[in-house]
Structure formats: structure tokens, C-alpha cells
Design an enzyme around this catalytic site. Structure first.
Site, short mmCIF file in Angstrom:
data_model
loop_
_atom_site.label_atom_id
_atom_site.label_comp_id
_atom_site.label_asym_id
_atom_site.label_seq_id
_atom_site.Cartn_x
_atom_site.Cartn_y
_atom_site.Cartn_z
N GLU A 173 0.64 -1.12 -0.12
CA GLU A 173 0.04 0.00 -0.03
C GLU A 173 0.71 1.39 0.01
O GLU A 173 0.59 2.00 0.97
CB GLU A 173 -1.00 0.01 1.32
N ASP A 223 -0.82 -3.71 -3.67
CA ASP A 223 -1.59 -2.67 -3.12
C ASP A 223 -3.10 -2.90 -3.33
O ASP A 223 -3.49 -4.01 -4.07
CB ASP A 223 -1.16 -1.35 -3.94
N GLU A 291 -5.57 -10.94 -1.94
CA GLU A 291 -6.29 -10.76 -0.92
C GLU A 291 -8.02 -10.76 -1.27
O GLU A 291 -8.78 -9.85 -0.74
CB GLU A 291 -6.18 -9.43 0.08
C1 XIL Z 1 -6.37 -6.95 7.76
C2 XIL Z 1 -6.68 -8.24 9.05
O1 XIL Z 1 -7.56 -8.85 7.97
C3 XIL Z 1 -7.17 -7.62 10.06
O2 XIL Z 1 -7.27 -8.70 10.82
C4 XIL Z 1 -6.41 -6.68 10.53
O3 XIL Z 1 -6.99 -6.15 11.88
C5 XIL Z 1 -5.84 -5.52 9.83
O4 XIL Z 1 -5.35 -5.85 8.67
N1 XIL Z 1 -4.86 -4.97 3.16
C6 XIL Z 1 -3.85 -5.73 3.92
C7 XIL Z 1 -3.96 -6.84 5.04
O5 XIL Z 1 -2.87 -5.63 3.11
O6 XIL Z 1 -2.85 -6.65 5.67
C8 XIL Z 1 -5.30 -6.21 5.71
O7 XIL Z 1 -5.37 -7.20 6.80
C9 XIL Z 1 -6.41 -6.20 5.00
C10 XIL Z 1 -6.08 -4.98 3.89
#
Ligand code: XIL
Length: 388
Positions: A173, A223, A291
Site C-alpha cells: 500500500e 496494493d 487478498e
Molecule cells: C487486515 C486483517 O485482515 C485484519 O485482521 C487486521 O485487523 C487489519 O489488517 N490489506 C492488507 C491486509 O494488506 O494486511 C489487511 O489485513 C487487509 C487490507
């Protein structure tokens, strides 16, 4: 109608063997079908084996042998990311403390089961301890000090997992949602360190250190919104192109893909095409979906209980299916290598609870660990395509 959608030659046998029951819970609208957890169900990663790895974010407690969760993650996925435990606040909470225990367990599990691990993440503005950014007097760290810390942090962690962690989200990010780089402490304090006119030096330094520590690991810049924000995709393309031309060892871009059930799939395809253009500079360049999940609420919606009507479920399943058809197209072009879901069951998803009490259903397996119709829609995409 739902029945027709979930059945195909590839899955009919597994479904019939396992049997199915009429819906008895509130999870699905009346008249639809809910499948019991079925350890004999086909495997996502096996169905997609000719195209890409299929993974999930998991947590340390998912690695408890003998549980349904353990069965699901081992049967369905061949690559794993820790949802939180490989982040800077967990792995390197203070300057002299590294906390490898949990990630070591994941790596050991992967080795024993022939699986892969993604390391998420080395450099991020969030879930990152403050000590990085201050000197011993409590003032802002100098550029030299922060650069030393980046090198030490990246080198120590990546060396510890040399040959064991396949892929690293080296930075996460780093782009702004408008244009250019996110104004993080990394950017503010390191700036244009080498004086060559660009200010992505903290990224460059992290990638070079990671490559030196493990020359065989795949190094990714990760990202969100790259699939929906075309400005951001173009910014990413331009920055990575410049870095590749300077010899910065970026192997690929990770698209988080936290999408909505109504996401514009044509835009996803078009934005991926922009990023895929980097293959012209490095023929081995890869894209990863890192993700994936599908929010059941639109942006700005404050509701906490979505109405899972037939129409809604159909749209949800179709969006998943169309996304996977796009992924298969890019896999056939040789650029998409990995698709990782952000979790594997609705009940444990990070998308629940915000706003308070919200119940979300963003994944392919429901709260009772039952495979949803979206699971069947997704898992059927390769066989349907091959049958055409
Ligand atoms: C999130 C987790 O899922 C949560 O449990 C935590 O509280 C916050 O982070 N982008 C990312 C991930 O790169 O690391 C994030 O994960 C979600 C958004």
C-alpha cells in the site's frame, strides 16, 4: 435454478456422494440448497493447477490438526499468507526483538505438506511499530538511520526464511488513492535518498535488500484498488516501469482485490491489462491476486444484515465466476501466477463487524464451513472453459 448453477460434470459426483439437505438455517433464502461440509469435495488448488496457485490468508489457530479448518485449508489451498502474524508489528515489535515463532510454524507446516508461503509484509505504513521512525532522543529518525533500519529489517527477516518463503510482499500500500506515492513516514523520512530525482527510494532499498537476502524469492509490490482505480493502476505501472529500467528487482505486482459483489468486471480486466504491460519490459513479470474477497455491502452503506435473496446470490456468484474467468485468461497469457483469498470462511472474515454488528459473506465457504454456491461457481470455471 440454484441447483442447476452449482451442478456440472466435474462436481456432480462429489455432491451426490456427499448428499445435500434442504436449507434449514437462515444463511440462504428459502428453497435454496445448503451443502454439508464435505471433505470429499473437489479441491480449488487442484482444479486450478494448470493455471495458478490458489491460497488463503490463515491464522496460527487454523494449523490445528484434526479440525475441519485444518482439513479445509490443506485440501483447498496450496499457498498461504498469515492474516496478521508476519506483519512488522508482530515480527519486529522493537528494534532488538524479532518474533519468528508463528511464521516458523507456518513454514514448517508448508514444508511438511508440500505447500507454499507468501510473506506479508515487510514494509507497510499500517501495523508497523513506531520505533522505526524515531531516534534515541525521540526525534524523527534521520534518512540514514531509517535506511539502515529498512536494510536490517528486510535482510534479517528474508534471510531467516531464505528458500522457505516463496513470495514476499516487500512493500504494501505505498500508493496514494489520488495520484503518486502515499505520504507515509517511510516516504517523508527517506525521500529522494540517492538524489536521482525520484522519491521511491525506500521501496528501492527494500527490494534490493530482499533480493540480496534471498535471490530466489519472488518479490512483489502489493496494493489495493488497482483493479478499480485506473489512475492508481497507471501510477503503479509508471513507477514499476521506472524501477525495472533502473534494475530494481521487482518481480511482480500484487492486486489485493477487496472487491464488491457488484464490481465492474470489465474494469478489472482493463486495469489488469495496464499492469500486464510490464511484461514487455520483463518477460517474467507476474501479477498476483493477493487478498481476494467480495464485500456484500456497497461503499457508504451502513446496513448490518444484507438480504441474501436469490437475485443477490446469483449476482454474487456470477461476479466471482467472471473474475475467475478473467484470472484464467491472464494465466493463459502467462502473467497471473497466484490467487489468494483473504480468509476462507465468512465467519472469520475481516469484513464482519464494521459497522458494529455487520454480518458479511465475502468468501466461498459459509460460517458453518459449508461450501456455498459461489464455491461451485468458481471451482467449475476451468472445466466449463475446457469443455467449450
Ligand atoms: C487486515 C486483517 O485482515 C485484519 O485482521 C487486521 O485487523 C487489519 O489488517 N490489506 C492488507 C491486509 O494488506 O494486511 C489487511 O489485513 C487487509 C487490507
Amino acid at each position: 435454478m440454484l441447483l442447476r448453477r452449482v451442478f456440472s460434470a466435474a462436481t456432480a459426483c462429489a455432491i451426490l456422494c456427499a448428499g445435500f439437505t434442504a436449507c434449514s438455517s437462515q444463511k440462504y433464502p428459502e428453497g435454496s440448497v445448503e451443502y454439508a461440509y464435505d471433505p470429499e469435495a473437489p479441491s480449488l488448488y487442484e482444479e486450478f493447477a494448470d493455471y495458478f496457485d490458489v491460497g488463503s490468508a490463515i491464522n496460527p489457530w487454523d494449523l490445528t490438526e484434526g479440525t475441519n479448518e485444518y482439513e479445509i485449508i490443506t485440501n483447498q489451498f496450496n499457498i498461504y499468507t498469515y492474516e496478521n502474524d508476519s506483519k512488522p508489528d508482530h515480527m519486529h515489535p522493537s528494534e532488538d526483538v524479532y518474533n519468528f515463532e508463528n511464521t516458523d510454524k507456518l513454514v514448517e507446516f508448508a514444508e511438511q505438506n508440500g505447500k507454499k508461503v507468501r510473506g506479508h509484509t515487510l514494509i507497510w505504513h499500517s501495523q508497523c511499530p513506531d520505533w522505526f521512525f524515531y531516534d534515541e532522543n525521540g526525534n524523527d529518525a534521520s534518512a540514514d538511520l531509517l535506511v539502515e533500519r529498512i536494510k536490517e529489517h528486510v535482510t534479517t527477516i528474508v534471510s531467516h526464511y531464505k528458500g522457505k518463503i516463496d513470495t514476499w510482499d516487500v512493500v504494501n500500500e505505498v500508493l496514494d488513492d489520488g495520484y503518486g506515492l502515499r505520504f507515509s513516514d517511510w516516504l517523508r523520512l527517506v525521500g529522494d535518498y540517492d538524489g536521482d530525482g525520484d522519491d521511491y527510494d525506500f521501496i528501492e532499498i527494500a527490494f534490493r535488500a530482499a533480493r540480496e537476502a534471498d535471490p530466489d524469492a519472488r518479490l512483489i509490490i502489493n496494493d489495493y484498488s488497482l483493479e478499480s482505480n485506473t489512475n492508481k493502476a497507471i501510477t503503479m505501472y509508471n513507477m514499476v516501469k521506472a524501477m525495472l529500467e533502473e534494475g530494481v528487482p521487482v518481480d511482480g505486482i500484487g492486486l489485493q482485490m477487496h472487491v464488491g459483489y457488484d464490481t465492474d468486471v470489465q474494469l478489472v480486466r482493463d486495469n489488469m491489462e495496464i499492469l500486464a504491460g510490464l511484461k514487455e519490459i520483463n518477460p517474467d513479470f507476474v501479477l498476483e491476486v493477493t487478498e481476494l474477497d467480495m464485500n456484500c455491502y456497497t461503499w457508504g452503506n451502513e446496513d448490518i444484515e444484507v438480504d441474501l435473496t436469490d437475485e443477490f446470490v446469483e449476482q454474487f456468484d456470477n461476479t466471482y465466476k467472471e473474475l475467475f474467468n478473467i484470472f484464467l485468461d491472464y494465466a493463459e497469457e502467462g502473467i497471473l501466477k497466484t490467487v489468494v483469498f483473504w480468509g476462507y470462511n465468512d465467519g472469520a472474515s475481516w469484513l464482519n463487524g464494521s459497522p458494529a454488528g455487520r454480518v458479511n459473506h465475502p468468501l466461498l465457504i459459509d460460517r458453518d464451513l459449508k461450501f456455498k454456491s459461489a464455491y461451485w461457481a468458481v471451482i467449475n470455471t476451468p472445466s466449463e472453459r475446457e469443455a467449450q
